[in-house]
Design an enzyme around this catalytic site. Structure first.
Site, PDB file in Angstrom:
ATOM      1  N   ASN A 104       0.874  -1.177   0.000  1.00 42.44           N
ATOM      2  CA  ASN A 104       0.000   0.000   0.000  1.00 42.44           C
ATOM      3  C   ASN A 104       0.908   1.222   0.000  1.00 42.44           C
ATOM      4  O   ASN A 104       1.537   1.537   0.998  1.00 42.44           O
ATOM      5  CB  ASN A 104      -0.888  -0.040   1.263  1.00 42.44           C
ATOM      6  N   TRP A 105       0.949   1.879  -1.146  1.00 48.35           N
ATOM      7  CA  TRP A 105       1.888   2.997  -1.285  1.00 48.35           C
ATOM      8  C   TRP A 105       1.358   4.284  -0.659  1.00 48.35           C
ATOM      9  O   TRP A 105       2.067   5.293  -0.636  1.00 48.35           O
ATOM     10  CB  TRP A 105       2.232   3.215  -2.771  1.00 48.35           C
ATOM     11  N   LYS A 106       0.113   4.257  -0.227  1.00 50.75           N
ATOM     12  CA  LYS A 106      -0.502   5.435   0.420  1.00 50.75           C
ATOM     13  C   LYS A 106      -0.306   6.675  -0.469  1.00 50.75           C
ATOM     14  O   LYS A 106      -0.248   6.537  -1.691  1.00 50.75           O
ATOM     15  CB  LYS A 106       0.051   5.605   1.839  1.00 50.75           C
TER      16      LYS A 106
ATOM     17  N   HIS B 221      -9.192   0.876   5.392  1.00 52.39           N
ATOM     18  CA  HIS B 221      -7.890   1.148   6.010  1.00 52.39           C
ATOM     19  C   HIS B 221      -8.079   2.106   7.186  1.00 52.39           C
ATOM     20  O   HIS B 221      -8.897   3.010   7.133  1.00 52.39           O
ATOM     21  CB  HIS B 221      -6.927   1.753   4.983  1.00 52.39           C
TER      22      HIS B 221
ATOM     23  N   GLU C   9      -6.447   4.539   8.176  1.00 53.41           N
ATOM     24  CA  GLU C   9      -6.270   5.968   7.869  1.00 53.41           C
ATOM     25  C   GLU C   9      -7.543   6.531   7.251  1.00 53.41           C
ATOM     26  O   GLU C   9      -7.910   7.678   7.491  1.00 53.41           O
ATOM     27  CB  GLU C   9      -5.050   6.153   6.949  1.00 53.41           C
TER      28      GLU C   9
ATOM     29  N   GLU D  51      -4.795  -5.007  10.717  1.00 54.99           N
ATOM     30  CA  GLU D  51      -3.780  -3.972  10.899  1.00 54.99           C
ATOM     31  C   GLU D  51      -4.024  -3.263  12.230  1.00 54.99           C
ATOM     32  O   GLU D  51      -4.805  -2.314  12.292  1.00 54.99           O
ATOM     33  CB  GLU D  51      -3.847  -2.955   9.756  1.00 54.99           C
TER      34      GLU D  51
ATOM     35  N   GLY E  50       3.108   2.231  10.812  1.00 55.90           N
ATOM     36  CA  GLY E  50       4.043   3.338  10.623  1.00 55.90           C
ATOM     37  C   GLY E  50       4.776   3.726  11.899  1.00 55.90           C
ATOM     38  O   GLY E  50       5.429   4.763  11.955  1.00 55.90           O
TER      39      GLY E  50
ATOM     40  N   SER F  33       4.107  -2.176  10.259  1.00 56.82           N
ATOM     41  CA  SER F  33       5.568  -2.234  10.421  1.00 56.82           C
ATOM     42  C   SER F  33       6.187  -3.574  10.040  1.00 56.82           C
ATOM     43  O   SER F  33       7.140  -4.029  10.677  1.00 56.82           O
ATOM     44  CB  SER F  33       5.965  -1.834  11.850  1.00 56.82           C
TER      45      SER F  33
ATOM     46  N   GLY G 104       3.208  -1.089   4.216  1.00 62.75           N
ATOM     47  CA  GLY G 104       3.227   0.349   3.942  1.00 62.75           C
ATOM     48  C   GLY G 104       4.635   0.804   3.591  1.00 62.75           C
ATOM     49  O   GLY G 104       5.107   0.616   2.469  1.00 62.75           O
ATOM     50  N   GLY G 105       5.322   1.383   4.564  1.00 59.82           N
ATOM     51  CA  GLY G 105       6.652   1.966   4.343  1.00 59.82           C
ATOM     52  C   GLY G 105       7.623   1.092   3.572  1.00 59.82           C
ATOM     53  O   GLY G 105       8.271   1.557   2.624  1.00 59.82           O
TER      54      GLY G 105
END
Ligand code: 13P
Length: 250
Positions: free
Chosen positions: A9-11, A95, A97, A167, A173, A213, A234-235
């Site tokens: 997920n590149w957000k 998600h 967010e 999640e 993150g 993470s 993510g990251g």
């Protein structure tokens, strides 16, 4: 049989040039037959190019969100048919967010899930507790409620197009990962309640991903757990070498 899946997920990261560069690295470094089914979810503006770029590869492309309405006066929104028209058949819904920063409620998510299923799209449905709930040992309760309200209304047949992603919000993150045992415990619980609501086969067949993470150095240990079928990243998905190391962690 359920599949191993790793989704990036590149957000809200990567402009067009950065997207093409990352895709170039992914394409050149991805082994022919990866250990897992691989998805990437770029921003809306890069979906078309990403799909075109990955067409001849096994990597699938997902959107990060979608509206539930067919079309109409919803300024700034994107519909299922728009996604499908450019080849995108998968959408991440729920998600944390989206829930926390954009006020997406269980009710809205249930409608989005319905629309996605009606359009024969695959849904990566995210859920997970915040730190306060984890500290109060309410995580099972929260997870159950999110699933019951957001996705348990779909038919049994629809589950062939559903991927679940646990999640825990406190691990996203933050560099703080749920321990493999903590992940396994929730995943096993989720599989149990899917079995109770639907049936044992449905529960055994659904892939349940862990997100929060996940990095190349912890993926193997987490994915080794019996009910963890992969990850939503993510990251670490923003660097081809890290993402592919995670893909190859089974
Ligand atoms: P991080 O891997 O950066 O913690 O993000 C997880 C996530 O939110 C994936 O959807």
């Amino acid at each position: 049989m359920r599949k191993n899946i790793v989704a990036g997920n590149w957000k809200m990261n990567n402009d067009l040039a950065e997207t093409m560069e990352l895709l170039g690295h992914l394409k050149s470094q991805l082994v022919k037959e990866p250990d897992a089914e691989v998805y990437v979810a770029p921003s809306f503006t890069n979906l078309y190019n990403t799909f075109q770029c990955l067409k001849e590869t096994p990597v699938k492309v997902a959107a990060q969100n979608m509206h539930y309405a067919k079309n109409g006066a919803y300024t700034g929104e994107v519909s299922a048919s728009m996604l499908k028209s450019i080849g995108v058949e998968t959408v991440i819904l729920g998600h944390s967010e989206r829930r926390a920063l954009f006020n997406e409620t269980d009710e809205m998510l249930a409608k989005k899930v319905t629309t996605a299923i009606e359009n024969e799209m695959t849904v990566i449905f995210c859920f997970g507790e915040v730190l306060k709930d984890r500290k109060a040992e309410k995580h099972f309760e929260v997870v159950k409620e999110q699933l019951e309200n957001g996705i348990f209304h779909v038919s049994k047949a629809a589950w062939k197009n559903i991927i679940l992603a646990y999640e825990p919000v406190w691990a996203i993150g933050t560099g703080e990962t749920a321990s493999p045992e903590q992940a396994q415990e929730v995943h096993a619980y989720v599989r149990k309640i899917v079995g109770e609501k639907y049936d044992e086969q449905t529960a055994q067949d659904v892939s349940i991903l862990y997100g929060g993470s996940v990095k190349p150095d912890n993926a193997k240990e987490i994915f080794a757990k019996k009910d963890v079928d992969g990850g939503l990243i993510g990251g670490a998905a923003l660097k081809a070498i890290d993402f592919l190391a995670i893909v190859n962690s089974f």
